[in-house]
Structure formats: C-alpha cells, structure tokens
Write a protein that holds these residues in place. Structure first.
Motif, PDB file in Angstrom:
ATOM      1  N   LYS A 190       0.835  -1.207   0.000  1.00 20.99           N
ATOM      2  CA  LYS A 190       0.000   0.000   0.000  1.00 20.99           C
ATOM      3  C   LYS A 190       0.868   1.255   0.000  1.00 20.99           C
ATOM      4  N   ALA A 191       1.916   1.241   0.855  1.00 19.54           N
ATOM      5  CA  ALA A 191       2.806   2.395   0.961  1.00 19.54           C
ATOM      6  C   ALA A 191       3.471   2.670  -0.384  1.00 19.54           C
ATOM      7  N   LEU A 192       3.923   1.612  -1.037  1.00 16.72           N
ATOM      8  CA  LEU A 192       4.661   1.797  -2.286  1.00 16.72           C
ATOM      9  C   LEU A 192       3.719   2.139  -3.437  1.00 16.72           C
ATOM     10  N   HIS A 193       2.476   1.856  -3.227  1.00 20.49           N
ATOM     11  CA  HIS A 193       1.469   2.158  -4.240  1.00 20.49           C
ATOM     12  C   HIS A 193       1.321   3.665  -4.456  1.00 20.49           C
ATOM     13  N   VAL A 194       1.629   4.415  -3.406  1.00 21.44           N
ATOM     14  CA  VAL A 194       1.497   5.875  -3.467  1.00 21.44           C
ATOM     15  C   VAL A 194       2.204   6.424  -4.707  1.00 21.44           C
ATOM     16  N   LEU A 195       3.379   5.812  -5.015  1.00 21.91           N
ATOM     17  CA  LEU A 195       4.183   6.339  -6.119  1.00 21.91           C
ATOM     18  C   LEU A 195       3.802   5.783  -7.478  1.00 21.91           C
ATOM     19  N   LYS A 196       2.985   4.740  -7.484  1.00 20.06           N
ATOM     20  CA  LYS A 196       2.742   4.041  -8.749  1.00 20.06           C
ATOM     21  C   LYS A 196       2.104   4.928  -9.817  1.00 20.06           C
ATOM     22  N   GLY A 197       1.214   5.809  -9.397  1.00 20.83           N
ATOM     23  CA  GLY A 197       0.555   6.642 -10.385  1.00 20.83           C
ATOM     24  C   GLY A 197       1.367   7.874 -10.779  1.00 20.83           C
ATOM     25  N   HIS A 198       2.488   8.116 -10.075  1.00 20.24           N
ATOM     26  CA  HIS A 198       3.228   9.358 -10.319  1.00 20.24           C
ATOM     27  C   HIS A 198       4.240   9.234 -11.443  1.00 20.24           C
ATOM     28  N   GLY A 199       4.394  10.283 -12.209  1.00 24.83           N
ATOM     29  CA  GLY A 199       5.354  10.265 -13.314  1.00 24.83           C
ATOM     30  C   GLY A 199       6.780  10.470 -12.831  1.00 24.83           C
ATOM     31  N   GLN A 200       6.935  11.160 -11.731  1.00 27.84           N
ATOM     32  CA  GLN A 200       8.301  11.368 -11.249  1.00 27.84           C
ATOM     33  C   GLN A 200       8.369  11.398  -9.725  1.00 27.84           C
ATOM     34  N   ILE A 201       9.609  11.194  -9.255  1.00 22.65           N
ATOM     35  CA  ILE A 201       9.833  11.216  -7.811  1.00 22.65           C
ATOM     36  C   ILE A 201      10.060  12.650  -7.361  1.00 22.65           C
ATOM     37  N   THR A 202       9.335  13.049  -6.337  1.00 18.95           N
ATOM     38  CA  THR A 202       9.558  14.388  -5.783  1.00 18.95           C
ATOM     39  C   THR A 202       9.785  14.233  -4.281  1.00 18.95           C
ATOM     40  N   GLU A 203      10.298  15.288  -3.685  1.00 16.78           N
ATOM     41  CA  GLU A 203      10.531  15.212  -2.238  1.00 16.78           C
ATOM     42  C   GLU A 203       9.229  14.916  -1.508  1.00 16.78           C
ATOM     43  N   ILE A 204       8.150  15.478  -2.030  1.00 15.41           N
ATOM     44  CA  ILE A 204       6.866  15.323  -1.337  1.00 15.41           C
ATOM     45  C   ILE A 204       6.354  13.885  -1.424  1.00 15.41           C
ATOM     46  N   ALA A 264       8.554  11.558   0.613  1.00 11.34           N
ATOM     47  CA  ALA A 264       8.319  11.716   2.060  1.00 11.34           C
ATOM     48  C   ALA A 264       7.046  10.980   2.468  1.00 11.34           C
ATOM     49  N   GLU A 265       6.026  11.096   1.631  1.00 12.92           N
ATOM     50  CA  GLU A 265       4.755  10.438   1.942  1.00 12.92           C
ATOM     51  C   GLU A 265       4.922   8.907   1.949  1.00 12.92           C
ATOM     52  N   THR A 266       5.631   8.421   0.930  1.00 12.50           N
ATOM     53  CA  THR A 266       5.838   6.971   0.831  1.00 12.50           C
ATOM     54  C   THR A 266       6.659   6.442   2.003  1.00 12.50           C
ATOM     55  N   THR A 267       7.770   7.107   2.306  1.00 13.10           N
ATOM     56  CA  THR A 267       8.642   6.583   3.362  1.00 13.10           C
ATOM     57  C   THR A 267       7.962   6.665   4.735  1.00 13.10           C
ATOM     58  N   LYS A 268       7.093   7.647   4.888  1.00 14.12           N
ATOM     59  CA  LYS A 268       6.347   7.729   6.152  1.00 14.12           C
ATOM     60  C   LYS A 268       5.467   6.471   6.315  1.00 14.12           C
ATOM     61  N   GLU A 269       4.835   6.091   5.216  1.00 10.96           N
ATOM     62  CA  GLU A 269       3.993   4.879   5.259  1.00 10.96           C
ATOM     63  C   GLU A 269       4.843   3.618   5.447  1.00 10.96           C
ATOM     64  N   VAL A 270       6.014   3.589   4.811  1.00 13.38           N
ATOM     65  CA  VAL A 270       6.910   2.427   4.965  1.00 13.38           C
ATOM     66  C   VAL A 270       7.328   2.310   6.437  1.00 13.38           C
ATOM     67  N   LYS A 281      18.320   7.518  -1.009  1.00  9.50           N
ATOM     68  CA  LYS A 281      18.610   6.788  -2.242  1.00  9.50           C
ATOM     69  C   LYS A 281      17.616   7.142  -3.339  1.00  9.50           C
ATOM     70  N   ALA A 282      16.339   7.233  -2.965  1.00  6.53           N
ATOM     71  CA  ALA A 282      15.299   7.493  -3.962  1.00  6.53           C
ATOM     72  C   ALA A 282      15.521   8.851  -4.611  1.00  6.53           C
ATOM     73  N   LEU A 283      15.835   9.840  -3.800  1.00 11.61           N
ATOM     74  CA  LEU A 283      16.027  11.181  -4.349  1.00 11.61           C
ATOM     75  C   LEU A 283      17.328  11.247  -5.153  1.00 11.61           C
ATOM     76  N   GLY A 284      18.342  10.524  -4.694  1.00  9.55           N
ATOM     77  CA  GLY A 284      19.643  10.521  -5.371  1.00  9.55           C
ATOM     78  C   GLY A 284      19.618   9.794  -6.699  1.00  9.55           C
ATOM     79  N   GLN A 285      18.899   8.664  -6.746  1.00 12.77           N
ATOM     80  CA  GLN A 285      18.949   7.835  -7.958  1.00 12.77           C
ATOM     81  C   GLN A 285      17.937   8.254  -9.002  1.00 12.77           C
ATOM     82  N   ASN A 286      17.017   9.073  -8.618  1.00 18.83           N
ATOM     83  CA  ASN A 286      15.899   9.402  -9.498  1.00 18.83           C
ATOM     84  C   ASN A 286      16.340   9.842 -10.894  1.00 18.83           C
ATOM     85  N   VAL A 287      17.324  10.736 -10.929  1.00 17.74           N
ATOM     86  CA  VAL A 287      17.739  11.265 -12.227  1.00 17.74           C
ATOM     87  C   VAL A 287      18.512  10.245 -13.066  1.00 17.74           C
TER      88      VAL A 287
END
Ligand code: GDP
Length: 295
Positions: free
Chosen positions: A11-25, A28-34, A58-64
């Motif tokens: 469920k936590a990781l699902h938060v990002l599934k619909g998003h086109g890109q990783i953002t700080e926001i 943060a939401e995903t890791t809070k749920e994790v 790692k997520a913010l660093g590897q995104n690009v």
C-alpha cells in the motif's frame, strides 16, 4: 508469512505508482507509510527510522539516473535495503571440525530441541554427515526424552546420561562418544529457562568453554517480536554467538525480529524454522526474505 507487513508495504509503495516522477513530497509520503508499516511489524523504532532515511536518500539521489518508473524504483530500493538490513548474503555453518561441534542456546520453548533435530536431519540428508545429538538439559528429564523421540524420528543417534547432573561432563562425554563411533557432527541441545538468568548464562558459557564449538547458535521464537531481539542481545553480550535461528516463521508472526535482529546483534540469521516437522527448515537468504516481504 508476514502477510500484514507485505500488505502495508504494498500500500505504501502504491502511493508512487501513479506518479510520473519522484519528488521530495511523494517520497516523504511513501517513506512515512513504509516506516509505519515497519513499526506495526514490531521493528525497533531506531532501525525503522534509519531504514526510511536511507530509502529516502537513495530514492532522491537515484531518481535522475534511472529509467525505472518511480513506483518500480522505490520497490527496488526498499528491497535492496531490506536485504542489506537482514544481512546481505546467506551464511552457512562451519563444519570444519572433526567432529564439528554445534552448541544450541536459547530460552525454553524457543524451539532448540526441534531445531537440533531439524539440523541433524538437514546435515544427514543434504550434506551427507553423520550427526550425534547430545542431551544436556539436566533439569527436565522430559527434555531428554523429547530429544530421543526426535532422534528416533530422523534416524540419528542421541547421547544422554540421566544419572549425570553436570552438563559440561555430559557434553564432553558426548563428543568422546562421537569420536569413538565415527560421528562427525555433534549437536548439543542445552537447557533453557523462561527468562535470561545468571545461572543459565554461566552454565552455557561453561559448556562453551569446555567444548570449544565451531558454532554457537542462538535459537529464538520469531513470534515474540521485540522480545526476541532483546533476548538475542542479552545472549550475545555473554556468549558472542555465531548465528541466529529464527523459529516459528510459519505462524502469525509480524516480521520485526527477522528484520531487526541482524542489525541489533550484528550476527547473521542462519536458518529459519517454518513448522514442527523435521523437514520444516530453510537456509536463511536475506534477498529471498526481502522478496517474500515485498510480496
Ligand atoms: P525448546 O524448549 O527450546 O527445546 O523448544 P522445543 O523444541 O521443545 O519447541 C517448543 C514448541 O515449539 C514445540 O511444540 C515445537 O513443536 C514448536 N516449534 C519449534 N519450532 C517450530 C517452528 O518452526 N514452527 C512451529 N509452528 N512450531 C515450532
């Protein structure tokens, strides 16, 4: 195994599934749920916090640098970090002695006797070894009988001496017996108490000093959550054991012990118990466990 945790992480990781890109926001939401999922699974607070900080970084660093979708990237990072947290590579047991001596430690009811039998069965069938089981619980005659039942079940001899009340002497005699009878692995089942106490620790330390085992293993019931981790710490402080055996992972266990124990005691989990039968034993592979947790 870990159904609740797997569901929450999914469920936590699902938060990002619909998003086109990783953002700080959204990270943060995903890791809070994790983090919440880990805490619910009885993972120690400090470990859960460090874990999610690493994942975030790692997520913010590897995104690009990646072509993965944000959801896939996050699943990969969480899986890699879980694998690292649980130990990275699988670790075997040292069978270089002649005989190799393996000493069991742990609280009463943790599954020591059952695991002793499972390990003997595993070594006999998978590694073509000739094990001997040695009964060193001098307080509970029923424990000695139980080891004999287990030995009969798997066709492995058991050394015991109900007349002798000195576990060190029994352990030594067991090793001599193995040498005389061509058995090349000696598995010593020891007494456990309901809680960590000084007498128990002194006794097992004395056995260890006397027999110099290749492996001292700590057996712990995974159902006991953070208590499992605290008990592991107490035993490790005295025994500096070589590895952990997590039992009862077939039950309704939440996963906290499997995830935290390695980083708290800095010792590998070597096997897991997944049932009462003698073949319900698996080598612990951190990456496979991470796969299972992530569903
Ligand atoms: P000991 O006092 O540490 O020697 O513990 P035992 O080996 O007697 O085990 C205590 C109880 O836990 C017994 O009823 C075992 O059948 C059970 N047990 C041990 N390992 C497992 C396991 O991996 N899964 C399950 N479900 N039960 C287990």
């Amino acid at each position: 195994m870990f159904d609740n945790l797997s569901e929450k992480l999914d469920k936590a990781l699902h938060v990002l599934k619909g998003h086109g890109q990783i953002t700080e926001i959204n990270v943060a939401e995903t890791t809070k749920e994790v983090r919440r999922a880990l805490l619910d699974a009885d993972v120690n607070f400090k470990i859960a916090k460090e874990f999610t900080n690493k994942v975030k970084e790692k997520a913010l660093g590897q995104n690009v640098l990646t072509t993965l979708q944000p959801g896939q990237l996050m699943v990969k990072i969480v899986k890699d970090e879980l694998t690292q947290l649980m130990g990275g590579d699988a670790e075997g047991i040292d069978l270089s002695g002649n005989p190799s001596v393996i000493l069991m430690s742990g609280l009463q009811g943790s599954g020591k006797t059952t695991f002793s039998g499972k390990l003997a069965h595993y070594l006999k069938t998978k590694k073509t070894k000739y094990p001997l089981l040695v009964a060193c619980d001098v307080y509970r005659p029923a424990a000695i009988d139980q080891l004999h039942v287990v030995g009969d079940q798997i066709g492995v001899p058991v050394y015991s001496d109900k007349e002798n009340s000195d576990p060190v002497a029994i352990a030594k005699a067991g090793i001599a017996h193995a040498k005389a009878n061509g058995q090349n692995v000696v598995i010593i089942d020891t007494a456990g108490r309901l809680a960590v106490d000084e007498r128990m620790m002194t006794e097992i330390s004395d056995i260890r000093k006397a027999v110099e085992p290749q492996e001292t293993l700590f057996v712990v019931d995974s159902m006991t959550g953070q208590d499992a981790v605290n008990t592991a710490k107490a035993f490790n402080d005295v025994l500096n054991f070589d590895g952990v055996i997590l039992t009862k992972l077939d039950g309704d266990t939440r996963g906290g012990a499997a995830i935290s124990i390695r980083s708290v005691v800095e010792k590998p989990i070597k096997f897991i118990g997944t049932g009462e039968k003698m073949d319900a034993l698996d080598v612990f592979y951190p990456d496979r466990m991470a796969d299972r947790i992530l569903g």
